[in-house]
Structure formats: C-alpha cells, structure tokens
Write a protein that holds these residues in place. Structure first.
Motif, PDB file in Angstrom:
ATOM      1  N   CYS A  64       5.803   4.418  -4.454  1.00 35.73           N
ATOM      2  CA  CYS A  64       4.690   4.873  -4.630  1.00 35.73           C
ATOM      3  C   CYS A  64       4.510   6.236  -3.531  1.00 35.73           C
ATOM      4  O   CYS A  64       3.575   6.761  -3.747  1.00 35.73           O
ATOM      5  CB  CYS A  64       3.608   4.045  -2.976  1.00 35.73           C
ATOM      6  SG  CYS A  64       2.478   3.831  -3.178  1.00 35.73           S
ATOM      7  N   GLN A  98       2.687   9.346  -5.703  1.00 32.62           N
ATOM      8  CA  GLN A  98       1.425   9.652  -4.439  1.00 32.62           C
ATOM      9  C   GLN A  98       1.832  11.868  -4.397  1.00 32.62           C
ATOM     10  O   GLN A  98       1.185  12.766  -4.986  1.00 32.62           O
ATOM     11  CB  GLN A  98       1.338   9.428  -3.402  1.00 32.62           C
ATOM     12  CG  GLN A  98       0.446   9.676  -3.125  1.00 32.62           C
ATOM     13  CD  GLN A  98       0.139  11.003  -2.190  1.00 32.62           C
ATOM     14  OE1 GLN A  98       0.680  11.543  -2.494  1.00 32.62           O
ATOM     15  NE2 GLN A  98      -1.766  11.553  -2.428  1.00 32.62           N
ATOM     16  N   ILE A 149       5.960   4.511 -11.045  1.00 29.41           N
ATOM     17  CA  ILE A 149       6.106   3.217 -10.661  1.00 29.41           C
ATOM     18  C   ILE A 149       6.389   2.115 -12.017  1.00 29.41           C
ATOM     19  O   ILE A 149       7.186   1.434 -11.361  1.00 29.41           O
ATOM     20  CB  ILE A 149       3.949   2.988  -9.986  1.00 29.41           C
ATOM     21  CG1 ILE A 149       3.693   4.161  -8.800  1.00 29.41           C
ATOM     22  CG2 ILE A 149       4.631   1.616 -10.150  1.00 29.41           C
ATOM     23  CD1 ILE A 149       2.726   3.523  -8.618  1.00 29.41           C
ATOM     24  N   PHE A 167       0.380  -2.434  -9.937  1.00 28.70           N
ATOM     25  CA  PHE A 167      -0.738  -0.359  -9.614  1.00 28.70           C
ATOM     26  C   PHE A 167      -1.888  -1.035 -11.004  1.00 28.70           C
ATOM     27  O   PHE A 167      -1.666  -0.818 -12.167  1.00 28.70           O
ATOM     28  CB  PHE A 167       0.294  -0.009  -9.980  1.00 28.70           C
ATOM     29  CG  PHE A 167      -1.096   1.782  -9.743  1.00 28.70           C
ATOM     30  CD1 PHE A 167      -1.902   1.618  -8.984  1.00 28.70           C
ATOM     31  CD2 PHE A 167      -0.348   2.883 -10.536  1.00 28.70           C
ATOM     32  CE1 PHE A 167      -2.532   2.670  -8.623  1.00 28.70           C
ATOM     33  CE2 PHE A 167      -1.120   3.755 -10.370  1.00 28.70           C
ATOM     34  CZ  PHE A 167      -2.297   3.773  -9.680  1.00 28.70           C
ATOM     35  N   GLY A 194      -0.908   3.062  -5.599  1.00 27.33           N
ATOM     36  CA  GLY A 194      -0.617   1.457  -4.829  1.00 27.33           C
ATOM     37  C   GLY A 194       0.070   0.603  -5.813  1.00 27.33           C
ATOM     38  O   GLY A 194       0.425   0.242  -6.891  1.00 27.33           O
ATOM     39  N   ILE A 195       1.302  -0.232  -4.430  1.00 29.32           N
ATOM     40  CA  ILE A 195       2.298  -1.142  -4.738  1.00 29.32           C
ATOM     41  C   ILE A 195       1.214  -2.583  -4.378  1.00 29.32           C
ATOM     42  O   ILE A 195       1.276  -2.465  -3.642  1.00 29.32           O
ATOM     43  CB  ILE A 195       2.931  -0.534  -5.448  1.00 29.32           C
ATOM     44  CG1 ILE A 195       3.786   0.229  -6.168  1.00 29.32           C
ATOM     45  CG2 ILE A 195       4.015  -2.501  -5.821  1.00 29.32           C
ATOM     46  CD1 ILE A 195       4.874   0.596  -5.645  1.00 29.32           C
ATOM     47  N   ARG A 250      -0.193   1.924   0.056  1.00 27.58           N
ATOM     48  CA  ARG A 250      -0.760   2.599  -0.747  1.00 27.58           C
ATOM     49  C   ARG A 250      -1.084   3.357   0.023  1.00 27.58           C
ATOM     50  O   ARG A 250      -0.958   3.736   1.164  1.00 27.58           O
ATOM     51  CB  ARG A 250      -2.419   2.385  -0.927  1.00 27.58           C
ATOM     52  CG  ARG A 250      -3.864   3.104  -1.776  1.00 27.58           C
ATOM     53  CD  ARG A 250      -5.446   2.147  -1.912  1.00 27.58           C
ATOM     54  NE  ARG A 250      -5.736   1.919  -0.980  1.00 27.58           N
ATOM     55  CZ  ARG A 250      -5.993   1.008  -0.447  1.00 27.58           C
ATOM     56  NH1 ARG A 250      -4.924  -0.310  -1.068  1.00 27.58           N
ATOM     57  NH2 ARG A 250      -6.286   0.357   0.616  1.00 27.58           N
TER      58      ARG A 250
END
Length: 365
Positions: free
Chosen positions: A255, A259, A283, A292, A329-330, A339
């Motif tokens: 994650c 990002q 991801i 996600f 997010g995962i 997140r």
C-alpha cells in the motif's frame, strides 16, 4: 471578476432568467457566508442583469450581513411559507422567469417541486452544478494556505492519536483523546467523524470508530481531518501496535509503494485515470487487487469530497492548483485493513501534500 460575477456571466451567456443555488457549500464559496441550515431553507438567486439575493432563516440574516454581503438578504420565520416568499421576491425582479438553472446534484425533489409549483411555465433544464464545480476546481494561494493550516492540525492529531494507543483502550477512547487535544488548541470542528479502526475492523473502509478494544500485534488505521477557516484536511495513516506478521507487513509495504508512486506521478499533464492505474497496478501485481475496492482519490477544499474523482474513466488532465486525495487501500476481511492517504495540491512541476506525518511504518509498543 469575482466567482459570483462569473456565475452571473454564465447565467447571461446561457440566456437564463435566473439561477437557483441551493448547496450551502456553493453559497459559502460564492458569498462568504457559511451555514448549515439543517432543515431550513438557505438559497442564493442569481440574475443576468440584476443584483443577486440571499434567502435565509431569519436567525441568520445578521450573520449574512456581517460577512460584508452587499446585496439584499431576506429572512423568514419558521412558521412562514418560505417558497411563497421566495417567489414574491423573485417576481419583484422578473414577474415571469422562464429559463432556470439549478444545482441538480444538491436540490432535493421536494424543494424542486415547491419552486416549480410557484413557476408553472418555467423550465429547469440547465445544471449549475458543473459551473460551480469548475470554479472550485483550481484553488487560489489563499485557499491553499488554509488547506496547509488544516493539514498541520491533522498532523498534530496523528501525533496525539498515536501516543494515545494502549492495549485495552477502545477505538473511541483514542479518537476522543485526539479530538479533545485539538479542541484545547482551538480546533473546534472535524471535517468528518474521526476513524480509528483496529485489527480486522480496519478491513471495513467505511466502518465507524467503535468500542472495539485495541490489542497487541495488529495494525491500527486512522482517518481524520479538521476544518480551518472553512477549508478541510483529510488524511489517513496506519500504524503497527506491537509486532506484525509477514502478511500484515506485506500489505502495508504494498500500500505504501502504491501511495508513494502515485503521489510522485501527480503533476500537471497527468490524466486522472492514469494516476489511479499507477497505484492499482502495483496493488494488483502484488496479488491484492481484489482488496482495493474504491477510487484512488477525490477532490477536496471546502468539502472533504469534492469534484473531481481520481478514478478509472476520468480523463481529466491535472492542472496546477487542483487539490485531491491520493489514498490507496487494501482491505482483507478478517485479517487487516491498510489505507495511507495524503491530500495534495498540484504545483507547476509536481504535487505538494498538506500533511507531513511520516508514512514509513511506525511501530508502537
């Protein structure tokens, strides 16, 4: 030319008789008057060749004047027929306005019916929502300064929240401590309900802070923001309480890579959907694509969810001054949720975040 004058110009160019602005955020943006009218009527009416007017609850008329609003403001008492009164004020300017613009994304069906009943021959085909959205899209230096200040408040909240983590405390305990610390500093309003979600509870992206007890060796997700002079912050961090197993650590690392990579790619000329794809591909390649389950980001400014969405299908080209979140997010049910989010503003050659709390995995013992 002010933003309100730009709306008036649009009304004239579209050959409209009147525009009805109903969204309180739009009214604040165009007039400087901020209010949550709750169930009461607050409205701004804009004409092509006449001064606009605000219609507001009587208890807020003086507050409107205090903002420096130089045009008419009309108030009504709770027992009075608001839309009968609105129609009367409009007819003093134009006895029979036919061509209307309305904010189709905010005007309720009930209030649309009430205004339509007053003007049976009118058409309401023009949508003002995109006009105001595009005015709000590019932030001024003054707006960005307020967003920076709100970001600093969010960074303080993270510091307090991380320090409040302890085994046996509830998520609500931690949220209350950070909000109390903000209030003692004079920060009176959060931009949305503070989220503190521990362990598997964080796998619910829209789950609420609750009485779930914090336990050792789990990830804890924070999502929070404040309001500073009408502008908001919105940021997420996930921290480790105790030690993590390999799965938890891998989720976080993936994650974070998504990002950081997306944020580094955000600059003028980048297409919104491409930014989403950059994060999503990272991801997915790691095997977590199905977890996600939301867009990469959303616009922000006076509201925490503004135009535009940073997601597949949005071919908007990023421009200097645009502000939005980057928040991959995962969320793996029964395991954990991560997140990591910064809101950023696009600069001439990149993107600058409003929050600066480290995104490297923080261990709390």
């Amino acid at each position: 030319m002010t933003q309100l004058e730009k709306v008036q110009q649009w009304v004239a160019e579209q050959h409209l008789d009147i525009a009805y602005i109903s969204n309180p955020e739009s009214i604040q943006y165009l007039t400087g008057f901020a209010s949550d009218p709750i169930e009461r009527v607050l409205a701004l009416f804009v004409f092509p060749d006449h001064d606009p007017f605000i219609f507001a609850p009587a208890l807020e008329v003086e507050a409107v004047k205090d903002t420096g609003w130089k045009f008419p403001v009309y108030g009504y008492l709770d027992h009075e027929p608001a839309f009968d009164m609105i129609a009367g004020y409009i007819k003093q300017i134009n006895p029979n306005p036919i061509h209307w613009g309305i904010e189709k994304e905010s005007l309720t069906v009930d209030r649309f019916d009430l205004i339509k009943n007053q003007f049976n021959n009118a058409d309401f085909e023009k949508n003002v929502t995109p006009v105001v959205q595009n005015l709000r899209l590019i932030k001024t230096s003054s707006e960005i300064a307020k967003l920076d200040a709100a970001g600093r408040e969010a960074d303080f909240a993270f510091e307090v929240g991380f320090n409040a983590i302890a085994e046996g405390k509830s998520e609500a305990d931690v949220a209350a401590e950070l909000e109390f610390a903000l209030k003692k500093r004079g920060v009176m309003n959060m931009s949305f309900d503070t989220l503190v979600q521990a362990g598997a509870h964080a796998a619910e992206p829209h789950g609420a802070t609750g009485l779930n007890k914090i336990e050792k060796n789990e990830l804890i997700l924070f999502d929070l923001g404040t309001v500073h002079e009408g502008y908001i912050s919105d940021s997420s961090r996930t921290v480790a309480f105790g030690t993590l197993n390999d799965k938890q650590k891998d989720i976080y690392d993936v994650c974070l890579e998504a990002q950081l990579t997306a944020q580094a790619a955000a600059k003028p000329g980048t297409v919104a959907e491409d930014l989403d794809k950059i994060a999503r591909d990272i991801i997915s390649k790691a095997g977590y694509g199905e977890y996600f389950i939301h867009r990469l980001g959303h616009g922000m400014g006076m509201g925490e969810h503004e135009f535009p969405s940073i997601m597949e299908g949005n071919k908007m080209v990023l421009q200097e001054g645009m502000c939005f979140s980057i928040e991959p997010g995962i969320y793996i049910p029964g395991v954990a949720g991560v997140r990591i989010e910064d809101c950023v503003h696009i600069t001439k050659d990149g993107a600058e975040p409003f929050t600066h709390t480290s995104k490297e995995l923080k261990y709390i013992n």
